[in-house]
Scaffold this active site. Structure first.
Site, PDB file in Angstrom:
ATOM      1  N   ASP A 294     -10.247 -44.426 -17.861  1.00  0.00           N
ATOM      2  CA  ASP A 294     -11.686 -44.614 -17.816  1.00  0.00           C
ATOM      3  C   ASP A 294     -12.349 -43.284 -17.468  1.00  0.00           C
ATOM      4  O   ASP A 294     -11.990 -42.667 -16.459  1.00  0.00           O
ATOM      5  CB  ASP A 294     -12.013 -45.673 -16.752  1.00  0.00           C
ATOM      6  CG  ASP A 294     -13.130 -46.599 -17.165  1.00  0.00           C
ATOM      7  OD1 ASP A 294     -14.177 -46.096 -17.603  1.00  0.00           O
ATOM      8  OD2 ASP A 294     -12.962 -47.826 -17.022  1.00  0.00           O
TER       9      ASP A 294
ATOM     10  N   ASP B 286     -17.391 -44.707 -19.828  1.00  0.00           N
ATOM     11  CA  ASP B 286     -18.372 -45.519 -19.111  1.00  0.00           C
ATOM     12  C   ASP B 286     -19.808 -45.134 -19.491  1.00  0.00           C
ATOM     13  O   ASP B 286     -20.153 -43.954 -19.487  1.00  0.00           O
ATOM     14  CB  ASP B 286     -18.160 -45.305 -17.607  1.00  0.00           C
ATOM     15  CG  ASP B 286     -18.836 -46.343 -16.749  1.00  0.00           C
ATOM     16  OD1 ASP B 286     -18.443 -47.518 -16.843  1.00  0.00           O
ATOM     17  OD2 ASP B 286     -19.754 -45.988 -15.982  1.00  0.00           O
TER      18      ASP B 286
ATOM     19  N   GLU C 247     -18.272 -47.215 -24.014  1.00  0.00           N
ATOM     20  CA  GLU C 247     -18.987 -48.414 -23.576  1.00  0.00           C
ATOM     21  C   GLU C 247     -20.443 -48.193 -23.948  1.00  0.00           C
ATOM     22  O   GLU C 247     -21.033 -47.200 -23.532  1.00  0.00           O
ATOM     23  CB  GLU C 247     -18.828 -48.604 -22.058  1.00  0.00           C
ATOM     24  CG  GLU C 247     -19.354 -49.945 -21.603  1.00  0.00           C
ATOM     25  CD  GLU C 247     -19.904 -49.955 -20.177  1.00  0.00           C
ATOM     26  OE1 GLU C 247     -20.011 -51.043 -19.603  1.00  0.00           O
ATOM     27  OE2 GLU C 247     -20.242 -48.877 -19.645  1.00  0.00           O
TER      28      GLU C 247
ATOM     29  N   HIS D 238     -14.324 -56.532 -17.040  1.00  0.00           N
ATOM     30  CA  HIS D 238     -14.468 -56.590 -15.581  1.00  0.00           C
ATOM     31  C   HIS D 238     -15.914 -56.746 -15.122  1.00  0.00           C
ATOM     32  O   HIS D 238     -16.162 -56.796 -13.912  1.00  0.00           O
ATOM     33  CB  HIS D 238     -13.866 -55.318 -14.980  1.00  0.00           C
ATOM     34  CG  HIS D 238     -14.629 -54.093 -15.375  1.00  0.00           C
ATOM     35  ND1 HIS D 238     -14.688 -53.649 -16.689  1.00  0.00           N
ATOM     36  CD2 HIS D 238     -15.404 -53.246 -14.661  1.00  0.00           C
ATOM     37  CE1 HIS D 238     -15.463 -52.579 -16.740  1.00  0.00           C
ATOM     38  NE2 HIS D 238     -15.897 -52.309 -15.527  1.00  0.00           N
ATOM     39  N   ASP D 239     -16.870 -56.778 -16.041  1.00  0.00           N
ATOM     40  CA  ASP D 239     -18.288 -56.895 -15.681  1.00  0.00           C
ATOM     41  C   ASP D 239     -18.901 -58.251 -16.041  1.00  0.00           C
ATOM     42  O   ASP D 239     -20.064 -58.486 -15.729  1.00  0.00           O
ATOM     43  CB  ASP D 239     -19.119 -55.829 -16.418  1.00  0.00           C
ATOM     44  CG  ASP D 239     -18.840 -54.421 -15.941  1.00  0.00           C
ATOM     45  OD1 ASP D 239     -18.465 -54.242 -14.761  1.00  0.00           O
ATOM     46  OD2 ASP D 239     -18.998 -53.484 -16.754  1.00  0.00           O
TER      47      ASP D 239
HETATM   48  O1  ISL Z   1     -22.742 -55.900 -16.036  1.00  0.00           O
HETATM   49  C1  ISL Z   1     -23.571 -55.049 -16.115  1.00  0.00           C
HETATM   50  C2  ISL Z   1     -24.577 -54.865 -15.065  1.00  0.00           C
HETATM   51  O2  ISL Z   1     -25.053 -56.084 -14.670  1.00  0.00           O
HETATM   52  C3  ISL Z   1     -23.600 -54.102 -17.191  1.00  0.00           C
HETATM   53  O3  ISL Z   1     -24.863 -53.829 -17.631  1.00  0.00           O
HETATM   54  C4  ISL Z   1     -22.923 -52.844 -16.677  1.00  0.00           C
HETATM   55  O4  ISL Z   1     -23.552 -52.343 -15.546  1.00  0.00           O
HETATM   56  C5  ISL Z   1     -22.977 -51.785 -17.700  1.00  0.00           C
HETATM   57  O5  ISL Z   1     -22.305 -52.297 -18.788  1.00  0.00           O
HETATM   58  C6  ISL Z   1     -22.288 -50.536 -17.191  1.00  0.00           C
HETATM   59  O6  ISL Z   1     -21.020 -50.824 -16.712  1.00  0.00           O
HETATM   60  C7  ISL Z   1     -20.174 -49.772 -16.378  1.00  0.00           C
HETATM   61  O7  ISL Z   1     -20.783 -48.844 -15.501  1.00  0.00           O
HETATM   62  C8  ISL Z   1     -21.075 -49.288 -14.184  1.00  0.00           C
HETATM   63  C9  ISL Z   1     -19.921 -50.042 -13.532  1.00  0.00           C
HETATM   64  O8  ISL Z   1     -20.364 -50.688 -12.371  1.00  0.00           O
HETATM   65  C10 ISL Z   1     -19.310 -51.051 -14.466  1.00  0.00           C
HETATM   66  O9  ISL Z   1     -18.210 -51.668 -13.858  1.00  0.00           O
HETATM   67  C11 ISL Z   1     -18.929 -50.300 -15.711  1.00  0.00           C
HETATM   68  O10 ISL Z   1     -18.216 -51.086 -16.625  1.00  0.00           O
HETATM   69  C12 ISL Z   1     -21.383 -48.058 -13.389  1.00  0.00           C
HETATM   70  O11 ISL Z   1     -20.323 -47.153 -13.501  1.00  0.00           O
END
Ligand code: ISL
Ligand code: CA
Length: 549
Positions: free
Chosen positions: A98, A195, A250, A323-324
Site C-alpha cells: 500500500d 491510497d 484507489e 477494509h473501508d
Molecule cells: O470509507 C471511506 C470514508 O468513509 C472512504 O471514502 C475512504 O476514506 C476513502 O476511500 C479513502 O480511503 C483510504 O484512505 C484513508 C484510509 O483511512 C482508508 O482506510 C483508505 O482505504 C486515508 O488514508
C-alpha cells in the site's frame, strides 16, 4: 488489447492487524501472514495486497505513516518482511504494498520539521496557510484545516488531523516519494495499491465546497486536481517503468469519463483503478453516515457504465468490499438465512466480471458485519470521531449506533475467524485489539475447509475456472436482463467462448430467465445443485453460469 499477468490474476487483500497474530499480543503481524501462506495458496489467489505495514502511530491503522522505510514494530521486523516476500514468491504468488502518499503521519520527521518554523527546509512538504483559505471538511469529521501553535498557521488534512496532506507541488517531496517507491521495488515487490491517489494534486485556487454536499465535493473539488496526471507520469518515468510491476489506484471521486486518463494504454500512468461507483450508491449528500437506499438497477448501471468507459484501452479492478466498507454478504446479499447462498452468488459476480477481481480477507469464509452494542467496542477513528461529534451536538446516539452497524468500517476489521477456539484462533491473547465477531463458532476457516460444499471451495473452483477461461478475463461484457429489480444477467464472450451469468439478488425464487434460444446450454458453475425443474427459475440468491456448448 494488451494481454498481461495482472489482468489474469486475482488479488486477495490482507488487513494485517486483523489477519493472524503469531506472538499473542492481540495484534495481527507479518509472521502471522507467513503461517497462512499455504492456506492462501490452497484458495488459489495470485496477488496478496497488504494494507500498510510501515511504521505508524496508528491513528488510522497504518494509513498514517511515520517511516516509509521501516516495518511497524507491532507487525515485526524487516527480516520478517523479507521472509514473507520470499515465501510468497516461492509459492508462485506476488506481493503488492500500500502506497500512502497523499498524506503522512504528523509524527513523520518531515512534518516534525515542517511545523517548526516558516523557513524550515521541510516547510514546503505540506500545505500551510496563514488562514484557512476555504471551508473544506475532512473525511473523518470537522475542518480540513488545523491550527498549529508553533508558527500560528494552519495545515491541510483531508483525513484525520494526524494525517497532514503532503505538498506535491514541491519537487523535493516528489523525489522523496519516488525514492521510497524504488526502495521497496528494489526489494522485489510486485506493485502498489495507491491510497486516494486522485487527491494528490490540490486546487490551489482553494475553492469552497458545498458543505451540505460533501459526497459531491469529493469528485468535483478534492479529486482530479490540475497537475495530477503530470505527477503520475513523472512517477511512472522515475520509478514504476523500470520494473515489471502492477499498480492499482484507489480512485474515489474519479468519474467514468475521466478513467482512461488514469489507466488508458499509452498514458504511462496506472494499470488499474478501484472506482467507487457502487460503493457510494448508498451515501447521502453528507457522506457515509447519511445513508440512503440503493437499487439493483443503479448497481448494474455502474458496472455497465464503467465497462463502456474503460473499453479496450483501459482496465479496472473489481471489488465488492474492502477494509473501508461493510462485508459484501451483509451489504449486497442476505447475511441471515441465505448467508452462504448470497456469499457464493456475490463471489460469482466478482469472479466473472470484466476486470481484475480483488477479494477481501474473510469473504471466502462468508464473514459478516458485526453489531457491537457499545461505542466502546469500536476502534475506527472515523466511527469514533462521528460518535464524539454526535455526542457534542446532543444527537441521537442510538440511531447513530444503528447506522454504524450498517456502514462502519469496523464491520470488516474484526479478526479473521480461523477456528472455533477462543477469539476464533486469531490470537492466544485474552483480548485482541478489536473484539471478534461472536458468530465465529459457526463461521470460521476450519469449518469451511472441512465442508466440500463451503464458500471456500466455491471460491477455489471459481478461481480455477476463471484462470482457464480467457473469455471471462478478456472477453466482452453486456447486460442482458431488461431492468429487472431482482435479476442481474449478463453475457461474457470472445471468439472462443460464450457465457451467460444469472444472479438472483433476492430471497425469493424468481421466474423468467432471459435464456438464449436455439443454443445448447451447459452448466458451468452454480451455487445450487442442478435441478431441471428449475430451468426457468432462480432459487433465492442463486447464481448460475452457463457456457454455450
Ligand atoms: O470509507 C471511506 C470514508 O468513509 C472512504 O471514502 C475512504 O476514506 C476513502 O476511500 C479513502 O480511503 C483510504 O484512505 C484513508 C484510509 O483511512 C482508508 O482506510 C483508505 O482505504 C486515508 O488514508
Ligand atoms: Ca502480534
Amino acid at each position: 488489447m494488451l494481454r498481461t499477468w495482472w489482468k489474469e490474476s486475482v488479488i486477495y487483500q490482507i488487513y494485517p492487524r486483523s489477519f493472524n497474530d503469531s506472538n499473542g499480543d492481540g495484534i495481527g503481524d507479518l509472521r502471522g501472514i507467513i503461517e497462512k501462506l499455504d492456506y492462501l495458496k490452497t484458495l488459489g489467489i495470485d496477488i496478496l495486497w497488504l494494507s500498510p505495514v510501515f511504521q505508524s502511530p496508528n491513528d488510522d491503522n497504518g494509513y498514517d505513516i511515520s517511516d516509509y522505510r521501516a516495518i511497524m514494530s507491532e507487525f515485526g521486523t524487516m527480516a520478517d518482511f523479507d521472509e514473507l516476500l520470499s515465501g510468497i514468491h516461492a509459492r508462485g504468488m506476488k506481493l503488492v504494498m500500500d502506497l500512502v502518499v497523499n498524506h503522512s503521519s504528523d509524527e513523520h520527521p518531515w512534518f516534525q520539521e515542517s511545523r517548526k518554523s516558516k523557513d524550515n527546509p521541510y516547510r514546503r512538504y505540506y500545505h500551510w496557510q496563514p488562514k484557512p483559505p476555504n471551508n473544506w471538511l475532512a473525511f473523518f469529521g470537522g475542518n480540513a484545516w488545523e491550527y498549529d501553535e508553533p508558527t500560528g498557521e494552519y495545515y491541510l488534512h483531508l483525513f484525520s488531523k494526524k494525517q497532514p496532506d503532503l505538498n506535491w507541488e514541491n519537487p523535493a517531496l516528489r523525489e522523496e516519494v519516488y525514492s521510497l517507491m524504488r526502495f521497496w521495488l528494489d526489494k522485489g515487490i510486485d506493485g502498489f495499491r495507491m491510497d486516494v491517489i486522485p487527491f494528490i494534486s490540490k486546487r490551489l485556487d482553494w475553492p469552497d465546497i458545498d458543505p451540505e454536499n460533501f459526497t459531491e465535493a469529493v469528485e468535483t473539488i478534492y479529486a482530479n486536481g490540475p497537475r495530477l496526471h503530470e505527477y503520475l507520469q513523472e512517477m511512472n518515468r522515475k520509478a514504476l517503468s523500470h520494473y515489471d510491476v502492477m499498480t492499482v489506484g484507489e480512485a474515489p471521486g474519479v468519474p467514468p469519463r475521466l478513467a482512461n486518463l488514469y489507466v488508458g494504454e499509452g498514458r504511462e500512468e496506472l494499470n488499474m483503478i478501484f472506482h467507487f461507483g457502487h460503493m457510494f450508491l448508498d451515501w447521502g449528500p453528507k457522506g457515509k453516515f447519511d445513508p440512503k437506499t440503493w437499487d439493483l438497477n443503479e448497481f448494474k448501471g455502474v458496472f455497465n457504465t464503467w465497462h463502456q468507459a474503460i473499453g479496450e484501452r483501459g482496465w479496472i479492478s473489481i471489488f465488492l468490499d474492502n477494509h473501508d466498507f461493510p462485508r459484501l454478504a451483509s451489504r449486497w446479499g442476505d447475511d441471515g438465512l441465505f448467508r452462504i447462498e448470497s456469499a457464493k452468488m456475490l463471489a460469482t459476480l466478482l469472479l466473472t466480471m470484466r476486470g481484475t477481481p480483488s477479494i477481501y480477507q474473510g469473504s471466502e469464509l462468508g464473514m459478516t458485519n458485526v453489531a457491537f452494542d457499545r461505542f466502546d467496542d469500536y476502534r475506527d477513528i472515523e466511527t469514533l470521531n462521528e460518535y464524539n461529534q454526535a455526542k457534542e451536538k446532543g444527537a441521537d446516539l442510538d440511531a447513530l449506533l444503528k447506522i454504524v452497524h450498517q456502514v462502519g468500517r469496523d464491520n470488516v476489521r474484526t479478526p479473521m475467524q480461523w477456528d472455533d477456539s477462543p477469539n476464533a484462533g486469531f490470537t492466544t491473547a485474552e483480548e485482541p485489539w478489536i473484539k471478534v465477531n461472536p458468530n465465529y463458532r459457526d463461521i470460521n476457516a476450519k469449518a469451511v475447509l472441512a465442508d466440500p460444499n463451503s464458500i471456500f471451495y466455491y471460491y477455489q473452483r471459481l478461481l480455477k475456472l476463471r484462470k482457464q477461461t480467457p473469455a471471462l478475463i478478456y472477453g466482452d461484457y453486456e447486460q442482458i436482463d431488461e431492468g429487472s429489480n431482482w435479476l442481474y444477467a449478463y453475457r461474457r464472450w470472445d471468439k472462443d467462448g460464450e457465457f451467460y451469468v444469472y444472479l438472483n439478488f433476492s430471497s425469493e425464487p424468481q421466474k423468467g430467465l432471459p435464456l438464449p434460444a436455439g443454443v445448447k446450454l451447459q452448466l458451468f458453475i452454480s451455487n445450487y445443485e442442478p435441478d431441471p425443474s428449475f430451468r426457468d427459475t432462480l432459487r433465492p440468491w442463486e447464481a448460475r453460469v452457463y457456457q454455450i456448448a
